[in-house]
Design a protein around this motif. Structure first.
Motif, PDB file in Angstrom:
ATOM      1  N   GLY A  17       0.813  -1.209   0.000  1.00  0.00           N
ATOM      2  CA  GLY A  17       0.000   0.000   0.000  1.00  0.00           C
ATOM      3  C   GLY A  17       0.846   1.259   0.000  1.00  0.00           C
ATOM      4  N   PHE A  18       1.926   1.226   0.766  1.00  0.00           N
ATOM      5  CA  PHE A  18       2.831   2.376   0.859  1.00  0.00           C
ATOM      6  C   PHE A  18       3.423   2.750  -0.510  1.00  0.00           C
ATOM      7  N   THR A  19       3.644   1.759  -1.362  1.00  0.00           N
ATOM      8  CA  THR A  19       4.301   2.012  -2.652  1.00  0.00           C
ATOM      9  C   THR A  19       3.323   2.279  -3.801  1.00  0.00           C
ATOM     10  N   THR A  20       2.034   2.222  -3.543  1.00  0.00           N
ATOM     11  CA  THR A  20       1.055   2.390  -4.623  1.00  0.00           C
ATOM     12  C   THR A  20       1.233   3.707  -5.362  1.00  0.00           C
ATOM     13  N   ALA A  21       1.269   4.813  -4.657  1.00  0.00           N
ATOM     14  CA  ALA A  21       1.411   6.118  -5.307  1.00  0.00           C
ATOM     15  C   ALA A  21       2.767   6.239  -6.007  1.00  0.00           C
ATOM     16  N   ALA A  22       3.799   5.632  -5.432  1.00  0.00           N
ATOM     17  CA  ALA A  22       5.121   5.678  -6.056  1.00  0.00           C
ATOM     18  C   ALA A  22       5.118   4.968  -7.408  1.00  0.00           C
ATOM     19  N   ILE A  23       4.398   3.860  -7.492  1.00  0.00           N
ATOM     20  CA  ILE A  23       4.322   3.129  -8.766  1.00  0.00           C
ATOM     21  C   ILE A  23       3.600   3.975  -9.807  1.00  0.00           C
ATOM     22  N   TYR A  24       2.533   4.666  -9.390  1.00  0.00           N
ATOM     23  CA  TYR A  24       1.855   5.580 -10.317  1.00  0.00           C
ATOM     24  C   TYR A  24       2.832   6.634 -10.818  1.00  0.00           C
ATOM     25  N   ALA A  25       3.597   7.206  -9.901  1.00  0.00           N
ATOM     26  CA  ALA A  25       4.549   8.251 -10.265  1.00  0.00           C
ATOM     27  C   ALA A  25       5.639   7.718 -11.201  1.00  0.00           C
ATOM     28  N   ILE A  26       6.127   6.512 -10.942  1.00  0.00           N
ATOM     29  CA  ILE A  26       7.134   5.907 -11.827  1.00  0.00           C
ATOM     30  C   ILE A  26       6.574   5.803 -13.245  1.00  0.00           C
ATOM     31  N   THR A  29       5.483   9.767 -14.518  1.00  0.00           N
ATOM     32  CA  THR A  29       6.538  10.780 -14.549  1.00  0.00           C
ATOM     33  C   THR A  29       7.853  10.246 -15.106  1.00  0.00           C
ATOM     34  N   ASP A  30       8.318   9.123 -14.572  1.00  0.00           N
ATOM     35  CA  ASP A  30       9.639   8.627 -14.961  1.00  0.00           C
ATOM     36  C   ASP A  30       9.618   7.882 -16.294  1.00  0.00           C
ATOM     37  N   LEU A  31       8.649   6.998 -16.482  1.00  0.00           N
ATOM     38  CA  LEU A  31       8.582   6.228 -17.725  1.00  0.00           C
ATOM     39  C   LEU A  31       7.807   6.967 -18.810  1.00  0.00           C
ATOM     40  N   ARG A  32       7.104   8.026 -18.421  1.00  0.00           N
ATOM     41  CA  ARG A  32       6.311   8.849 -19.351  1.00  0.00           C
ATOM     42  C   ARG A  32       5.308   8.019 -20.151  1.00  0.00           C
ATOM     43  N   LEU A  33       4.645   7.129 -19.429  1.00  0.00           N
ATOM     44  CA  LEU A  33       3.631   6.280 -20.041  1.00  0.00           C
ATOM     45  C   LEU A  33       2.252   6.752 -19.590  1.00  0.00           C
ATOM     46  N   PRO A  34       1.220   6.429 -20.367  1.00  0.00           N
ATOM     47  CA  PRO A  34      -0.134   6.802 -19.935  1.00  0.00           C
ATOM     48  C   PRO A  34      -0.540   5.997 -18.702  1.00  0.00           C
ATOM     49  N   THR A  35      -1.479   6.534 -17.962  1.00  0.00           N
ATOM     50  CA  THR A  35      -1.947   5.852 -16.758  1.00  0.00           C
ATOM     51  C   THR A  35      -2.535   4.485 -17.085  1.00  0.00           C
ATOM     52  N   LEU A  85      14.075   0.961 -11.442  1.00  0.00           N
ATOM     53  CA  LEU A  85      14.843   1.126 -12.676  1.00  0.00           C
ATOM     54  C   LEU A  85      14.001   1.840 -13.731  1.00  0.00           C
ATOM     55  N   PRO A  86      14.574   2.804 -14.421  1.00  0.00           N
ATOM     56  CA  PRO A  86      13.801   3.553 -15.413  1.00  0.00           C
ATOM     57  C   PRO A  86      13.696   2.806 -16.752  1.00  0.00           C
ATOM     58  N   TRP A  87      13.174   1.592 -16.693  1.00  0.00           N
ATOM     59  CA  TRP A  87      13.110   0.735 -17.868  1.00  0.00           C
ATOM     60  C   TRP A  87      11.824  -0.068 -17.781  1.00  0.00           C
ATOM     61  N   VAL A  88      11.007  -0.018 -18.804  1.00  0.00           N
ATOM     62  CA  VAL A  88       9.698  -0.663 -18.780  1.00  0.00           C
ATOM     63  C   VAL A  88       9.792  -2.162 -18.480  1.00  0.00           C
ATOM     64  N   PRO A  89      10.679  -2.936 -19.135  1.00  0.00           N
ATOM     65  CA  PRO A  89      10.739  -4.371 -18.807  1.00  0.00           C
ATOM     66  C   PRO A  89      11.057  -4.644 -17.335  1.00  0.00           C
ATOM     67  N   GLY A 151       9.744  12.250  -4.318  1.00  0.00           N
ATOM     68  CA  GLY A 151      10.100  11.579  -5.562  1.00  0.00           C
ATOM     69  C   GLY A 151       9.499  10.191  -5.559  1.00  0.00           C
ATOM     70  N   ALA A 152       9.502   9.551  -6.716  1.00  0.00           N
ATOM     71  CA  ALA A 152       8.899   8.222  -6.838  1.00  0.00           C
ATOM     72  C   ALA A 152       9.758   7.132  -6.202  1.00  0.00           C
ATOM     73  N   ARG A 153      11.059   7.271  -6.286  1.00  0.00           N
ATOM     74  CA  ARG A 153      11.939   6.205  -5.809  1.00  0.00           C
ATOM     75  C   ARG A 153      12.106   6.121  -4.293  1.00  0.00           C
ATOM     76  N   PRO A 154      12.144   7.231  -3.556  1.00  0.00           N
ATOM     77  CA  PRO A 154      12.331   7.114  -2.102  1.00  0.00           C
ATOM     78  C   PRO A 154      11.320   6.205  -1.402  1.00  0.00           C
ATOM     79  N   PRO A 155      10.017   6.254  -1.726  1.00  0.00           N
ATOM     80  CA  PRO A 155       9.113   5.302  -1.060  1.00  0.00           C
ATOM     81  C   PRO A 155       9.410   3.842  -1.423  1.00  0.00           C
ATOM     82  N   LEU A 156       9.820   3.605  -2.668  1.00  0.00           N
ATOM     83  CA  LEU A 156      10.152   2.239  -3.068  1.00  0.00           C
ATOM     84  C   LEU A 156      11.395   1.746  -2.331  1.00  0.00           C
TER      85      LEU A 156
END
Length: 181
Positions: A17-26, A29-35, A85-89, A151-156
């Protein structure tokens, strides 16, 4: 010994649960993919949960709930780390790995409660264990959402450290808890 798998499950579930918002942000923001890509990650995590669910029973029979709960917590932490990691795979693989780990922690905890609690107390102990495992989500989700402002990574990374600390804390105890016949 019922408490160790319950604590590990509580930590892992809270960190999910703690990382849910961070995953959205990754994703956004970071991967620049649609929601909508979150659907891909949810499906990947679901696939991991199915895979994990298919093998967890055999693992518990061989290794015991404490070892499986610890392994599930470590897998969840590895999944969080991969999502950094800033990589989709890597993000997709991280979702699958986290998906394997979470049910391992939950099934290990429920198995420990069911097999090591006197029948007369099973209902009360089960209710208490479920509250302990899922209650922390009430705070973990909003705290994780606030932590994304760093930032997205600190919670992860925090989730990784918290999960690994929980495993290290119980590692001094025997990691095998077999059924007593």
């Amino acid at each position: 010994m019922t408490g160790v798998p319950v604590v590990l499950a509580a930590v892992s579930i809270a960190m999910s649960g703690f990382t849910t918002a961070a995953i959205y942000a990754i994703v956004v923001t970071d991967l620049r993919l649609p929601t909508t890509f979150l659907g891909v990650l949810a499906s990947a995590q679901g696939a991991g949960s199915i895979i994990g669910g298919l093998i967890v029973g055999r693992l518990i029979a061989r290794q015991g709930p404490v070892a499986v709960g610890a392994a599930g917590t470590v897998l969840f932490a590895v999944g969080c780390l991969a999502r950094c990691l800033p990589w989709v795979p890597a993000t997709v693989v991280g979702a699958v790995v986290a998906g394997v780990g979470l049910p391992w922690t939950l099934v290990a905890a429920v198995t420990a409660v069911q097999t090591h609690t006197p029948v007369a107390l099973l209902g009360r102990v089960s209710a208490t264990a479920n509250t302990a495992m899922f209650g922390p989500l009430v705070l973990a989700i909003p705290v994780g959402s606030a932590a994304v402002h760093l930032g997205a990574r600190p919670p992860l990374i925090a989730a990784v450290l918290i999960c690994l600390t929980a495993v290290a804390t119980v590692s001094g105890r025997p990691l095998t808890l077999r059924h007593a016949h």
